[in-house]
Write a protein that holds these residues in place. Structure first.
Motif, PDB file in Angstrom:
ATOM      1  N   PRO A 202     -21.463 -21.773  25.013  1.00  0.00           N
ATOM      2  CA  PRO A 202     -20.337 -21.902  24.099  1.00  0.00           C
ATOM      3  C   PRO A 202     -20.025 -20.419  23.670  1.00  0.00           C
ATOM      4  O   PRO A 202     -22.152 -20.593  22.932  1.00  0.00           O
ATOM      5  N   TYR A 203     -19.358 -20.232  23.529  1.00  0.00           N
ATOM      6  CA  TYR A 203     -19.449 -18.650  22.286  1.00  0.00           C
ATOM      7  C   TYR A 203     -18.111 -18.755  21.822  1.00  0.00           C
ATOM      8  O   TYR A 203     -16.879 -19.350  21.787  1.00  0.00           O
ATOM      9  N   PHE A 204     -18.450 -18.847  19.918  1.00  0.00           N
ATOM     10  CA  PHE A 204     -16.559 -18.669  19.604  1.00  0.00           C
ATOM     11  C   PHE A 204     -16.880 -17.472  18.590  1.00  0.00           C
ATOM     12  O   PHE A 204     -18.055 -16.494  18.304  1.00  0.00           O
ATOM     13  N   TRP A 205     -15.656 -16.594  18.075  1.00  0.00           N
ATOM     14  CA  TRP A 205     -15.153 -15.900  17.908  1.00  0.00           C
ATOM     15  C   TRP A 205     -15.446 -16.187  15.784  1.00  0.00           C
ATOM     16  O   TRP A 205     -15.024 -16.557  14.802  1.00  0.00           O
ATOM     17  N   ARG A 206     -16.311 -15.844  14.984  1.00  0.00           N
ATOM     18  CA  ARG A 206     -17.144 -15.848  14.325  1.00  0.00           C
ATOM     19  C   ARG A 206     -16.638 -14.429  13.132  1.00  0.00           C
ATOM     20  O   ARG A 206     -17.912 -13.481  13.753  1.00  0.00           O
ATOM     21  N   ASP A 207     -16.361 -14.130  12.125  1.00  0.00           N
ATOM     22  CA  ASP A 207     -16.491 -12.970  11.111  1.00  0.00           C
ATOM     23  C   ASP A 207     -16.484 -11.495  12.294  1.00  0.00           C
ATOM     24  O   ASP A 207     -17.208 -10.595  12.164  1.00  0.00           O
ATOM     25  N   GLY A 208     -15.804 -11.536  13.144  1.00  0.00           N
ATOM     26  CA  GLY A 208     -15.354 -10.581  14.108  1.00  0.00           C
ATOM     27  C   GLY A 208     -16.380  -9.857  15.893  1.00  0.00           C
ATOM     28  O   GLY A 208     -16.054  -9.151  15.487  1.00  0.00           O
ATOM     29  N   LEU A 248     -21.947 -24.794  12.582  1.00  0.00           N
ATOM     30  CA  LEU A 248     -21.672 -25.980  12.052  1.00  0.00           C
ATOM     31  C   LEU A 248     -20.433 -26.531  12.930  1.00  0.00           C
ATOM     32  O   LEU A 248     -19.340 -25.687  13.344  1.00  0.00           O
ATOM     33  N   VAL A 249     -20.677 -27.639  13.123  1.00  0.00           N
ATOM     34  CA  VAL A 249     -19.150 -28.538  13.894  1.00  0.00           C
ATOM     35  C   VAL A 249     -18.055 -28.261  13.278  1.00  0.00           C
ATOM     36  O   VAL A 249     -16.929 -28.440  13.296  1.00  0.00           O
ATOM     37  N   ASP A 250     -18.746 -28.573  11.186  1.00  0.00           N
ATOM     38  CA  ASP A 250     -17.217 -28.686  10.518  1.00  0.00           C
ATOM     39  C   ASP A 250     -16.127 -27.171  10.507  1.00  0.00           C
ATOM     40  O   ASP A 250     -16.209 -26.802  10.150  1.00  0.00           O
ATOM     41  N   SER A 251     -16.752 -26.248  11.362  1.00  0.00           N
ATOM     42  CA  SER A 251     -16.822 -24.741  11.099  1.00  0.00           C
ATOM     43  C   SER A 251     -15.301 -24.798  12.334  1.00  0.00           C
ATOM     44  O   SER A 251     -14.671 -24.124  12.656  1.00  0.00           O
ATOM     45  N   LEU A 252     -15.680 -25.693  13.394  1.00  0.00           N
ATOM     46  CA  LEU A 252     -14.670 -25.471  14.005  1.00  0.00           C
ATOM     47  C   LEU A 252     -13.134 -25.993  14.021  1.00  0.00           C
ATOM     48  O   LEU A 252     -12.737 -26.955  13.483  1.00  0.00           O
ATOM     49  N   LEU A 253     -12.135 -25.128  14.702  1.00  0.00           N
ATOM     50  CA  LEU A 253     -10.473 -25.595  14.280  1.00  0.00           C
ATOM     51  C   LEU A 253     -10.018 -25.893  15.463  1.00  0.00           C
ATOM     52  O   LEU A 253     -10.381 -25.493  17.011  1.00  0.00           O
ATOM     53  N   ASP A 254      -9.203 -26.660  15.557  1.00  0.00           N
ATOM     54  CA  ASP A 254      -8.279 -27.567  16.989  1.00  0.00           C
ATOM     55  C   ASP A 254      -7.601 -25.912  17.554  1.00  0.00           C
ATOM     56  O   ASP A 254      -7.202 -25.806  16.472  1.00  0.00           O
ATOM     57  N   GLY A 255      -7.366 -25.797  19.116  1.00  0.00           N
ATOM     58  CA  GLY A 255      -7.244 -24.739  18.925  1.00  0.00           C
ATOM     59  C   GLY A 255      -7.613 -22.977  18.941  1.00  0.00           C
ATOM     60  O   GLY A 255      -6.751 -22.108  19.984  1.00  0.00           O
TER      61      GLY A 255
END
Length: 275
Positions: A202-208, A248-255
């Motif tokens: 997986p890849y997530f958008w964090r800080d640009g 962190l799981v806590d950083s994930l946002l629905d959608g």
């Protein structure tokens, strides 16, 4: 345990990859020269690293050096000869005695831009609507990215890809993912960090920027988030499509938008579904 599992990798066989050089793709590594096998050298490397870790000397001899990759390519060519013109999954197994095995099954078509992307567009980028333009990745299909309800301990069997798949099968069962559904489930380690997907990186958008959970080059329980060092993950990091960062799981946002990738389907767009 050594006799109870094999190392494996799943590689995409796709005759459309033979067109990669003439279509103007650059810096695509193995597929820069005509080959129907997607990132074959990366698949060899990942299996070899696992064989070295477990001191499987015969298996190391099968895959090492130029002769090793020639052996693997010849094995694949022989066993893919009757697959026809459509894409297929070829599951390659490697036993401790160096024996190679395989299984095949059909795969859906995948846009060639998603196999060799030049970049991953930022969330809500207009590029996502530019289907087929240049080397822009295509957003369709869109996967639902779910979160496992239980935590998974780091181990050699989450770092290296083996036929010991109970961890991943259980996560998919808890997420109620049926075969063929456009869904993926994220495994979570005991520190509350995203490890990986059950069949993808997986890849997530964090800080640009796009980030993916960190993984050491060799298994070490004290380092990284505990996931698998996948072939397309290596591609993304080496070509600066993403960087390593704890998620962190806590950083994930629905959608929220994310991408997932693997050696069968390339790069796939998704959205996190927490409820």
């Amino acid at each position: 345990m050594a006799n109870d599992f094999q190392i494996f990798t799943s590689i995409r066989y796709d005759p459309s990859l033979l067109k990669v050089p003439e279509l103007g793709f650059n810096n695509v590594g193995w597929n820069q020269n005509p080959s129907p096998f997607y990132m074959l050298d990366f698949h060899r490397d990942r299996m070899l690293r696992a064989a070295v870790y477990w001191d499987w000397n015969a298996a190391i001899a099968t895959l090492s050096g130029e002769k090793g990759i020639e052996n693997l390519q010849s094995f694949l060519k022989t066993n893919a000869a009757g697959l026809g013109s459509g894409p297929h999954r070829v599951m390659i197994t490697l036993a401790s005695d160096g024996t190679l095995g395989y299984q095949t099954s059909p795969l859906p078509e995948t846009h060639i831009n998603n196999l060799h992307p030049e970049s991953l567009p930022s969330p809500n980028s207009d590029d996502l609507d530019s289907v087929g333009k240049g080397k822009v990745v295509v957003q369709d299909p869109l996967y639902d990215i779910l979160l496992d309800s239980q935590k998974t301990a780091k181990s050699e069997f989450t770092h290296y890809k083996t036929t010991f798949r109970d961890i991943y099968n259980s996560a998919r069962k808890r997420a109620q993912i049926n075969p063929g559904e456009k869904k993926e489930v994220l495994l979570v380690n005991e520190d509350g960090q995203v490890m990986e997907g059950s069949i993808s990186t997986p890849y997530f958008w964090r800080d640009g920027k796009w980030v993916t959970p960190p993984i050491p080059s060799e298994y070490d329980a004290s380092q990284g988030s505990g996931g698998n060092d996948g072939t397309t993950r290596r591609w993304a990091l080496e070509r600066n499509l993403a960087i390593e960062q704890v998620v962190l799981v806590d950083s994930l946002l629905d959608g929220e938008n994310c991408w997932i990738s693997n050696g069968l389907r390339g790069f796939i767009s998704g959205k996190v579904k927490l409820r």
